[in-house]
Design a protein around this motif. Structure first.
Motif, PDB file in Angstrom:
ATOM      1  N   ALA A  47       0.846  -1.193   0.000  1.00 40.03           N
ATOM      2  CA  ALA A  47       0.000   0.000   0.000  1.00 40.03           C
ATOM      3  C   ALA A  47       0.877   1.237   0.000  1.00 40.03           C
ATOM      4  CB  ALA A  47      -0.927   0.012   1.211  1.00 40.03           C
ATOM      5  N   VAL A  48       0.317   2.336  -0.499  1.00 38.99           N
ATOM      6  CA  VAL A  48       1.070   3.578  -0.550  1.00 38.99           C
ATOM      7  C   VAL A  48       0.146   4.763  -0.284  1.00 38.99           C
ATOM      8  CG1 VAL A  48       0.765   3.875  -3.057  1.00 38.99           C
ATOM      9  CG2 VAL A  48       2.732   4.920  -1.904  1.00 38.99           C
ATOM     10  N   LYS A  49       0.671   5.724   0.474  1.00 32.96           N
ATOM     11  CA  LYS A  49      -0.056   6.967   0.728  1.00 32.96           C
ATOM     12  C   LYS A  49       0.955   8.064   0.978  1.00 32.96           C
ATOM     13  CE  LYS A  49      -1.933   8.241   4.642  1.00 32.96           C
ATOM     14  NZ  LYS A  49      -2.798   8.357   5.833  1.00 32.96           N
ATOM     15  N   SER A  50       0.853   9.135   0.250  1.00 32.83           N
ATOM     16  CA  SER A  50       1.754  10.287   0.395  1.00 32.83           C
ATOM     17  C   SER A  50       3.217   9.862   0.345  1.00 32.83           C
ATOM     18  CB  SER A  50       1.478  11.004   1.734  1.00 32.83           C
ATOM     19  OG  SER A  50       0.144  11.453   1.781  1.00 32.83           O
ATOM     20  N   GLY A  51       3.510   8.905  -0.525  1.00 30.92           N
ATOM     21  CA  GLY A  51       4.879   8.460  -0.717  1.00 30.92           C
ATOM     22  C   GLY A  51       5.382   7.435   0.270  1.00 30.92           C
ATOM     23  N   SER A  52       4.572   7.087   1.257  1.00 28.61           N
ATOM     24  CA  SER A  52       4.983   6.092   2.237  1.00 28.61           C
ATOM     25  C   SER A  52       4.406   4.736   1.869  1.00 28.61           C
ATOM     26  CB  SER A  52       4.490   6.505   3.623  1.00 28.61           C
ATOM     27  OG  SER A  52       4.828   5.543   4.587  1.00 28.61           O
ATOM     28  N   ALA A  53       5.272   3.705   1.814  1.00 27.46           N
ATOM     29  CA  ALA A  53       4.852   2.378   1.378  1.00 27.46           C
ATOM     30  C   ALA A  53       4.853   1.383   2.528  1.00 27.46           C
ATOM     31  CB  ALA A  53       5.773   1.883   0.273  1.00 27.46           C
ATOM     32  N   SER A  69       1.464   9.894  -9.829  1.00 29.52           N
ATOM     33  CA  SER A  69       0.310  10.764  -9.597  1.00 29.52           C
ATOM     34  C   SER A  69      -0.128  11.487 -10.864  1.00 29.52           C
ATOM     35  CB  SER A  69       0.641  11.780  -8.501  1.00 29.52           C
ATOM     36  OG  SER A  69       0.888  11.120  -7.281  1.00 29.52           O
ATOM     37  N   ALA A  70       0.819  11.824 -11.715  1.00 29.41           N
ATOM     38  CA  ALA A  70       0.484  12.533 -12.954  1.00 29.41           C
ATOM     39  C   ALA A  70      -0.392  11.675 -13.857  1.00 29.41           C
ATOM     40  CB  ALA A  70       1.755  12.949 -13.675  1.00 29.41           C
ATOM     41  N   LYS A  71      -0.116  10.370 -13.864  1.00 32.95           N
ATOM     42  CA  LYS A  71      -0.899   9.446 -14.693  1.00 32.95           C
ATOM     43  C   LYS A  71      -2.012   8.796 -13.901  1.00 32.95           C
ATOM     44  CE  LYS A  71       2.968   8.236 -17.742  1.00 32.95           C
ATOM     45  NZ  LYS A  71       3.808   7.125 -18.265  1.00 32.95           N
ATOM     46  N   ASN A  72      -2.050   9.062 -12.594  1.00 37.32           N
ATOM     47  CA  ASN A  72      -3.024   8.416 -11.699  1.00 37.32           C
ATOM     48  C   ASN A  72      -2.986   6.905 -11.860  1.00 37.32           C
ATOM     49  OD1 ASN A  72      -4.721   8.904  -9.587  1.00 37.32           O
ATOM     50  ND2 ASN A  72      -6.555   9.226 -10.820  1.00 37.32           N
ATOM     51  N   THR A  73      -1.774   6.378 -11.838  1.00 43.98           N
ATOM     52  CA  THR A  73      -1.571   4.944 -12.052  1.00 43.98           C
ATOM     53  C   THR A  73      -0.731   4.372 -10.931  1.00 43.98           C
ATOM     54  OG1 THR A  73      -1.714   5.206 -14.445  1.00 43.98           O
ATOM     55  CG2 THR A  73      -0.675   3.198 -13.637  1.00 43.98           C
ATOM     56  N   LEU A  74      -1.127   3.203 -10.459  1.00 38.62           N
ATOM     57  CA  LEU A  74      -0.428   2.479  -9.405  1.00 38.62           C
ATOM     58  C   LEU A  74       0.278   1.286 -10.030  1.00 38.62           C
ATOM     59  CD1 LEU A  74      -0.111   2.289  -6.234  1.00 38.62           C
ATOM     60  CD2 LEU A  74      -1.965   0.613  -6.347  1.00 38.62           C
ATOM     61  N   TYR A  75       1.484   1.008  -9.548  1.00 29.76           N
ATOM     62  CA  TYR A  75       2.262  -0.114 -10.072  1.00 29.76           C
ATOM     63  C   TYR A  75       2.652  -1.050  -8.941  1.00 29.76           C
ATOM     64  CZ  TYR A  75       2.805   3.124 -13.985  1.00 29.76           C
ATOM     65  OH  TYR A  75       2.572   4.001 -15.014  1.00 29.76           O
ATOM     66  N   LEU A  76       2.886  -2.303  -9.315  1.00 31.52           N
ATOM     67  CA  LEU A  76       3.482  -3.267  -8.404  1.00 31.52           C
ATOM     68  C   LEU A  76       4.513  -4.059  -9.183  1.00 31.52           C
ATOM     69  CD1 LEU A  76       3.424  -4.418  -5.498  1.00 31.52           C
ATOM     70  CD2 LEU A  76       1.923  -6.227  -6.381  1.00 31.52           C
ATOM     71  N   GLN A  77       5.773  -3.789  -8.911  1.00 37.73           N
ATOM     72  CA  GLN A  77       6.867  -4.539  -9.514  1.00 37.73           C
ATOM     73  C   GLN A  77       7.124  -5.769  -8.647  1.00 37.73           C
ATOM     74  OE1 GLN A  77       8.668  -4.061 -12.405  1.00 37.73           O
ATOM     75  NE2 GLN A  77       9.642  -6.016 -11.931  1.00 37.73           N
ATOM     76  N   MET A  78       6.983  -6.935  -9.234  1.00 34.64           N
ATOM     77  CA  MET A  78       7.147  -8.175  -8.490  1.00 34.64           C
ATOM     78  C   MET A  78       8.331  -8.940  -9.064  1.00 34.64           C
ATOM     79  SD  MET A  78       3.192  -9.376  -7.971  1.00 34.64           S
ATOM     80  CE  MET A  78       2.943  -9.732  -9.711  1.00 34.64           C
ATOM     81  N   ASP A  79       9.363  -9.118  -8.252  1.00 36.61           N
ATOM     82  CA  ASP A  79      10.568  -9.835  -8.660  1.00 36.61           C
ATOM     83  C   ASP A  79      10.705 -11.120  -7.881  1.00 36.61           C
ATOM     84  OD1 ASP A  79      12.121  -6.607  -8.717  1.00 36.61           O
ATOM     85  OD2 ASP A  79      11.375  -7.745 -10.446  1.00 36.61           O
ATOM     86  N   ASN A  80      11.488 -12.032  -8.409  1.00 37.14           N
ATOM     87  CA  ASN A  80      11.734 -13.304  -7.737  1.00 37.14           C
ATOM     88  C   ASN A  80      10.424 -13.962  -7.305  1.00 37.14           C
ATOM     89  OD1 ASN A  80      13.181 -15.433  -6.608  1.00 37.14           O
ATOM     90  ND2 ASN A  80      13.541 -14.362  -4.676  1.00 37.14           N
ATOM     91  N   LEU A  81       9.524 -14.079  -8.230  1.00 32.30           N
ATOM     92  CA  LEU A  81       8.218 -14.646  -7.918  1.00 32.30           C
ATOM     93  C   LEU A  81       8.320 -16.115  -7.538  1.00 32.30           C
ATOM     94  CD1 LEU A  81       6.189 -12.829 -10.683  1.00 32.30           C
ATOM     95  CD2 LEU A  81       5.625 -12.811  -8.250  1.00 32.30           C
ATOM     96  N   LYS A  82       7.423 -16.512  -6.643  1.00 31.04           N
ATOM     97  CA  LYS A  82       7.391 -17.878  -6.140  1.00 31.04           C
ATOM     98  C   LYS A  82       6.025 -18.496  -6.448  1.00 31.04           C
ATOM     99  CE  LYS A  82      10.341 -16.502  -2.256  1.00 31.04           C
ATOM    100  NZ  LYS A  82      10.478 -16.464  -0.789  1.00 31.04           N
TER     101      LYS A  82
END
Length: 121
Positions: A47-53, A69-82
């Protein structure tokens, strides 16, 4: 009215990466990612709010949440998936309840339709 549209899910091998995106419309303040595996409860991933994750304990440095925020888009980069990361992943957004704990489902009013992530060993 807030709308959330997720994308980026798919099928990968263990150790590989995926990047989820959530395009949002409307006025929102806090956002997060949740997941739900078959037969299990929906759980908070990040989760993220005001830059804090914030992250679920099971993430252990493998995932990174970010928000453009400019694109109003949220991302989740997932590495080393299990394989245990296999689940439907949901984007969530809130306005009035963002004071609640970041990974609490009650914090969020709006939910996307979900995107499937499947990790094979």
């Amino acid at each position: 009215q807030v709308q959330l549209v997720e994308s980026g899910g798919g099928s990968v091998q263990a150790g590989e990466s995926l990047r989820l995106s959530c395009a949002a419309s409307g006025d929102i303040y806090c956002m997060g990612w949740f997941r739900q595996a078959p037969g299990k409860e929906r759980e908070g991933v990040a989760a993220v709010k005001s830059g804090s994750a914030s992250y679920g304990d099971f993430v252990k440095g493998r995932f990174t949440i970010s928000r453009d925020s400019a694109k109003n888009t949220l991302y989740l980069q997932m590495d080393n998936l299990k394989p245990e990361d296999t689940a439907m992943y949901y984007c969530a957004a809130g306005r009035g309840q963002c004071w609640l704990p970041p990974l609490s489902r009650s914090r969020y009013t709006y939910w996307g339709q979900g995107t499937q992530v499947t990790v094979s060993s």
